[in-house]
Design a protein around this motif. Structure first.
Motif, short mmCIF file in Angstrom:
data_model
loop_
_atom_site.label_atom_id
_atom_site.label_comp_id
_atom_site.label_asym_id
_atom_site.label_seq_id
_atom_site.Cartn_x
_atom_site.Cartn_y
_atom_site.Cartn_z
N ALA A 1 34.63 13.55 49.18
CA ALA A 1 34.02 14.25 47.98
C ALA A 1 32.56 13.23 47.67
O ALA A 1 33.03 11.99 47.46
CB ALA A 1 34.60 14.30 46.61
N LEU A 2 31.39 13.73 47.24
CA LEU A 2 30.44 12.95 46.93
C LEU A 2 29.97 13.17 45.39
O LEU A 2 29.97 14.34 45.03
CB LEU A 2 29.32 13.25 47.74
CG LEU A 2 29.60 13.01 49.34
CD1 LEU A 2 28.34 13.61 50.14
CD2 LEU A 2 29.72 11.45 49.68
N PRO A 3 29.63 12.01 44.58
CA PRO A 3 29.21 12.56 43.06
C PRO A 3 27.69 12.96 43.36
O PRO A 3 26.95 12.72 44.14
CB PRO A 3 29.26 11.06 42.69
CG PRO A 3 29.20 10.07 43.88
CD PRO A 3 29.58 10.76 44.93
N VAL A 4 27.77 14.07 42.21
CA VAL A 4 26.44 14.69 41.98
C VAL A 4 26.05 14.88 40.51
O VAL A 4 26.90 15.51 40.10
CB VAL A 4 26.32 16.19 42.55
CG1 VAL A 4 25.18 16.98 42.32
CG2 VAL A 4 26.72 16.07 44.15
N ARG A 5 24.89 14.22 40.19
CA ARG A 5 24.61 14.23 38.69
C ARG A 5 24.21 15.87 38.50
O ARG A 5 23.53 16.51 39.21
CB ARG A 5 23.45 13.20 38.46
CG ARG A 5 23.66 11.97 38.30
CD ARG A 5 22.43 11.09 37.76
NE ARG A 5 21.24 11.51 38.52
CZ ARG A 5 20.25 12.09 37.80
NH1 ARG A 5 20.45 12.27 36.44
NH2 ARG A 5 19.04 12.42 38.28
N ALA A 6 24.55 16.06 37.27
CA ALA A 6 24.44 17.64 36.99
C ALA A 6 24.34 17.92 35.48
O ALA A 6 24.83 17.15 34.75
CB ALA A 6 25.32 18.42 37.50
N SER A 7 23.54 18.84 35.09
CA SER A 7 23.76 19.07 33.66
C SER A 7 24.30 20.55 33.59
O SER A 7 23.78 21.56 34.21
CB SER A 7 22.06 19.06 32.82
OG SER A 7 21.62 17.77 33.06
N LEU A 8 24.94 20.57 32.38
CA LEU A 8 25.55 22.16 32.15
C LEU A 8 24.64 22.53 30.83
O LEU A 8 24.41 21.89 29.98
CB LEU A 8 26.81 22.11 31.60
CG LEU A 8 27.88 21.48 32.78
CD1 LEU A 8 29.35 21.50 31.95
CD2 LEU A 8 27.92 22.27 33.87
N ARG A 9 24.05 23.74 30.75
CA ARG A 9 23.21 24.05 29.91
C ARG A 9 23.41 25.58 29.12
O ARG A 9 23.87 26.47 30.05
CB ARG A 9 21.80 24.11 30.42
CG ARG A 9 20.87 24.35 29.46
CD ARG A 9 19.27 23.69 30.10
NE ARG A 9 18.43 23.45 29.08
CZ ARG A 9 17.56 24.65 28.51
NH1 ARG A 9 17.64 25.67 28.69
NH2 ARG A 9 16.79 24.26 27.62
N LEU B 1 34.44 21.00 31.04
CA LEU B 1 33.87 22.50 30.86
C LEU B 1 34.43 22.93 29.60
O LEU B 1 33.79 23.69 28.93
CB LEU B 1 34.50 23.26 31.99
CG LEU B 1 33.57 22.98 33.63
CD1 LEU B 1 34.50 24.06 34.52
CD2 LEU B 1 32.28 23.37 33.36
N VAL B 2 35.69 22.57 29.36
CA VAL B 2 36.44 23.05 28.12
C VAL B 2 35.49 22.72 26.96
O VAL B 2 35.30 23.52 25.92
CB VAL B 2 37.79 22.71 27.93
CG1 VAL B 2 38.44 22.84 26.42
CG2 VAL B 2 38.72 23.49 28.95
N ARG B 3 35.27 21.40 26.85
CA ARG B 3 34.24 20.80 25.48
C ARG B 3 32.89 21.57 25.56
O ARG B 3 32.64 22.01 24.66
CB ARG B 3 33.95 19.25 25.73
CG ARG B 3 35.26 18.53 25.42
CD ARG B 3 35.10 17.16 25.30
NE ARG B 3 34.42 16.41 26.49
CZ ARG B 3 35.16 16.05 27.29
NH1 ARG B 3 36.61 15.90 27.47
NH2 ARG B 3 34.56 15.29 28.32
N PHE B 4 32.31 21.74 27.00
CA PHE B 4 31.06 22.41 27.09
C PHE B 4 31.04 23.91 26.46
O PHE B 4 30.04 24.30 25.59
CB PHE B 4 30.38 22.35 28.26
CG PHE B 4 29.23 23.32 28.62
CD1 PHE B 4 28.19 23.05 28.21
CD2 PHE B 4 29.50 24.42 29.43
CE1 PHE B 4 27.20 23.67 28.26
CE2 PHE B 4 28.34 25.12 29.56
CZ PHE B 4 27.06 24.84 28.95
N LEU B 5 32.17 24.68 26.76
CA LEU B 5 32.36 26.00 26.35
C LEU B 5 32.69 26.31 24.76
O LEU B 5 32.03 26.80 24.53
CB LEU B 5 33.33 26.64 27.27
CG LEU B 5 32.93 27.05 28.65
CD1 LEU B 5 34.21 27.42 29.63
CD2 LEU B 5 31.78 28.05 28.50
N VAL C 1 22.77 23.98 24.09
CA VAL C 1 23.92 22.93 24.26
C VAL C 1 23.59 22.49 25.75
O VAL C 1 23.51 23.34 26.52
CB VAL C 1 25.11 23.66 24.43
CG1 VAL C 1 26.34 22.75 24.65
CG2 VAL C 1 25.44 24.30 22.92
N GLU C 2 23.53 21.02 25.97
CA GLU C 2 23.32 20.49 27.14
C GLU C 2 24.19 19.23 27.14
O GLU C 2 24.17 18.51 26.50
CB GLU C 2 22.08 20.07 27.35
CG GLU C 2 21.79 19.62 28.81
CD GLU C 2 20.14 19.95 29.27
OE1 GLU C 2 19.79 19.57 30.20
OE2 GLU C 2 19.48 20.52 28.49
#
Length: 143
Positions: free
Chosen positions: A24-32, A110-114, A9-10
């Protein structure tokens, strides 16, 4: 007949790095989430410059779950609910010898990812996906 291997899942997202002055500064990230490492989630922070290396942090999936509703974690990774006028977020605090960082992560992401990780490996069924022999071999190979 070979067994079908569950898929990784990514999710690509944008986190907000909270600076000491509260900007606050935006940061691109991937949850994996990889079912071969069933207890862990991974956050990959993408470099903004061409050729820059991504930075990866790994921690317990359960820590992330708990942090949705109450403060969780000690030491290097801490997670807690973070309500703002813009909506519900989760704070993700990371510490290393190189410094500290505080990120805002949209709670809904996070909820959708989990939820997607639980489709792949249901909560409480992590041991069904853990290959202990392979893990021991990897550890011994690193001697």
């Amino acid at each position: 007949m070979s067994a079908i291997r569950p898929t990784t899942v990514e999710v690509e997202t944008s986190l907000r790095l909270v600076a000491p002055d509260a900007t606050a500064l935006p940061v691109r990230a991937s949850l994996r989430y990889d079912p071969a490492d069933p207890y862990a989630v991974h956050v990959l922070f993408h470099a903004e410059t061409a050729g820059g290396e991504a930075v990866s942090w790994s921690f317990a999936r359960e820590l992330l779950v708990t942090g949705l509703d109450e403060p969780a974690g000690i030491g290097d990774v801490r997670v807690w609910p973070w309500a703002t006028p813009r909506g519900d977020f989760v704070a993700l605090a990371l510490s290393s010898p190189d410094g500290n960082a505080l990120f805002e992560v949209p709670r809904s992401v996070l909820v959708r990812f989990l939820r997607r990780t639980y489709v792949v490996v249901p909560r409480g069924r992590e041991t069904d996906h853990l290959d202990v022999d392979a893990a021991v071999n990897r550890l011994l190979a690193g001697r």
